[in-house]
Design an enzyme around this catalytic site. Structure first.
Site, PDB file in Angstrom:
ATOM      1  N   HIS A   1      -7.920  -5.058  -1.429  1.00  9.33           N
ATOM      2  CA  HIS A   1      -6.737  -4.326  -0.553  1.00  9.33           C
ATOM      3  C   HIS A   1      -6.346  -4.912   0.784  1.00  9.33           C
ATOM      4  O   HIS A   1      -7.286  -5.272   1.620  1.00  9.33           O
ATOM      5  CB  HIS A   1      -6.816  -2.374  -0.494  1.00  9.33           C
ATOM      6  CG  HIS A   1      -5.903  -2.049  -0.236  1.00  9.33           C
ATOM      7  ND1 HIS A   1      -4.912  -1.198  -0.688  1.00  9.33           N
ATOM      8  CD2 HIS A   1      -5.434  -1.703   1.072  1.00  9.33           C
ATOM      9  CE1 HIS A   1      -4.142  -0.640  -0.388  1.00  9.33           C
ATOM     10  NE2 HIS A   1      -4.100  -0.540   0.539  1.00  9.33           N
TER      11      HIS A   1
ATOM     12  N   ASP B   1      -9.184  -4.043  -5.238  1.00 13.16           N
ATOM     13  CA  ASP B   1      -7.954  -3.384  -4.675  1.00 13.16           C
ATOM     14  C   ASP B   1      -8.654  -1.640  -5.868  1.00 13.16           C
ATOM     15  O   ASP B   1      -8.587  -1.645  -6.957  1.00 13.16           O
ATOM     16  CB  ASP B   1      -7.317  -3.037  -5.025  1.00 13.16           C
ATOM     17  CG  ASP B   1      -6.420  -1.881  -3.965  1.00 13.16           C
ATOM     18  OD1 ASP B   1      -6.978  -1.686  -3.289  1.00 13.16           O
ATOM     19  OD2 ASP B   1      -5.037  -2.218  -3.766  1.00 13.16           O
TER      20      ASP B   1
ATOM     21  N   SER C   1       0.738  -1.042  -0.382  1.00 12.74           N
ATOM     22  CA  SER C   1      -0.626   0.057   0.384  1.00 12.74           C
ATOM     23  C   SER C   1       0.682   0.774  -0.062  1.00 12.74           C
ATOM     24  O   SER C   1       1.553   1.313  -0.553  1.00 12.74           O
ATOM     25  CB  SER C   1      -0.585   0.207   1.388  1.00 12.74           C
ATOM     26  OG  SER C   1      -2.128   1.102   1.431  1.00 12.74           O
TER      27      SER C   1
END
Length: 319
Positions: free
Chosen positions: A292, A262, A165
């Site tokens: 995600h 995501d 991320s």
């Protein structure tokens, strides 16, 4: 985008991803949606404890390293005495959450599967630290360990960066920072990037996906950005919008992992397509049915374990 027009994500995710979503932690207080960042950090740390148990055991050491901003905590995982390389891991959390404990299992598995030393860097979170402080702290830690490699019994001749991320953005940004400023910290053999954001401001997946289940609505993404950046001009910096950097030359081999549902998936796709178009070494893999942050859930998800193994194998293949 009108919420009703978004995809019904929770109906489409895989069975194992649904199991994760439906896993309850009875001792966990409610998410402090309107709370302070400090309260959100405390909750995030508590929630991640469940997902960090039963990780591989190995020699582990904690050190503080100097930077121009002060000392930064690091954690070194030694899977074997004679490691072929060192991987620096940068945790995710939207630049505002996360620490070495929330991502401990991820780092241990990465060290175990790669048999490389892994160093987690506890960079200063935002909004206390503003761009580019986190990158400069990461680079400073890398330089410190390069200079003191013998003292810490690590192999810094070949290194890599890895992150999930926001940590994926920091990983690639740090590698490009070293290249652009010609800083020698050892040969950067590879960069491992799990579902990162790399500079897109809008995309198909950002419109169709994202909700309360992943904390990645348009409003969430704006909040993370405002906490991280120092000013509006930073949005176009080549170390925040990485597509404004030169991706046509000397980019270390990149493993780019995408989660199917995501909202940041198009960032990964664009990064891969850009690098591939300019003959930069890269590999893209999409993990079907995932949300995600799925990398956290290897305790329950085979796909998360697979994604970590894939990244480790990609890195060791570059050595």
């Amino acid at each position: 985008m009108k919420p009703e027009n978004k995809l019904p994500v929770l109906d489409l995710i895989s069975a194992e991803m649904k199991t994760v979503v439906n896993t309850l932690q009875p001792d966990l207080p409610p998410w402090p949606a309107t709370g302070t960042i400090a309260e959100q950090r405390q909750y995030y740390t508590l929630e991640r404890r469940f997902w960090n148990v039963s990780a591989p055991e190995m020699a582990t050491r904690a050190y503080r390293v100097p930077t121009k901003y002060g000392q930064v905590k690091t954690r070194i995982f030694y899977p074997q005495p004679d490691s072929p390389a060192t991987l620096f891991y940068l945790h995710g959390g939207g630049f505002i959450l996360g620490n070495l404990d929330t991502h401990d299992r991820i780092m241990r598995l990465l060290a175990s599967y790669s048999q490389c030393t892994v160093i987690g860097i506890d960079y200063t979170l935002s909004p206390e630290a503003r761009f580019p402080q986190a990158i400069e702290e990461i680079v400073a830690a890398c330089c410190y360990f390069h200079q003191q490699a013998e003292d810490y019994q690590i192999n810094m001749s070949r290194i890599g960066f890895a992150g999930d991320s926001a940590g994926a953005m920091l990983a690639l940004a740090s590698a490009l920072w070293l290249r652009d400023k010609q800083i020698d910290c050892g040969k950067v053999a590879g960069v491992l990037l799990w579902y990162g954001l790399y500079g897109l401001r809008d995309s198909v997946t950002r419109r169709l996906l994202g909700g309360v289940w992943d904390g990645l609505t348009q409003q969430d993404l704006q909040m993370y950005e405002e906490a991280y950046l120092s000013n509006d001009a930073d949005r176009e910096s080549p170390y925040y919008c990485l597509f404004n950097n030169d991706l046509t030359r000397e980019v270390p081999p990149c493993f780019i992992a995408g989660a199917e549902f995501d909202p940041l998936l198009d960032d990964s796709r664009l990064l891969y397509q850009t690098l591939a178009a300019h003959q930069q070494p890269c590999e893209f893999k999409l993990y079907p049915g995932t949300l995600h942050a799925f990398l956290h859930y290897s305790r329950m998800m085979k796909t998360a374990d697979e994604a970590l193994r894939d990244g480790a194998q990609f890195f060791t293949a570059q050595l």
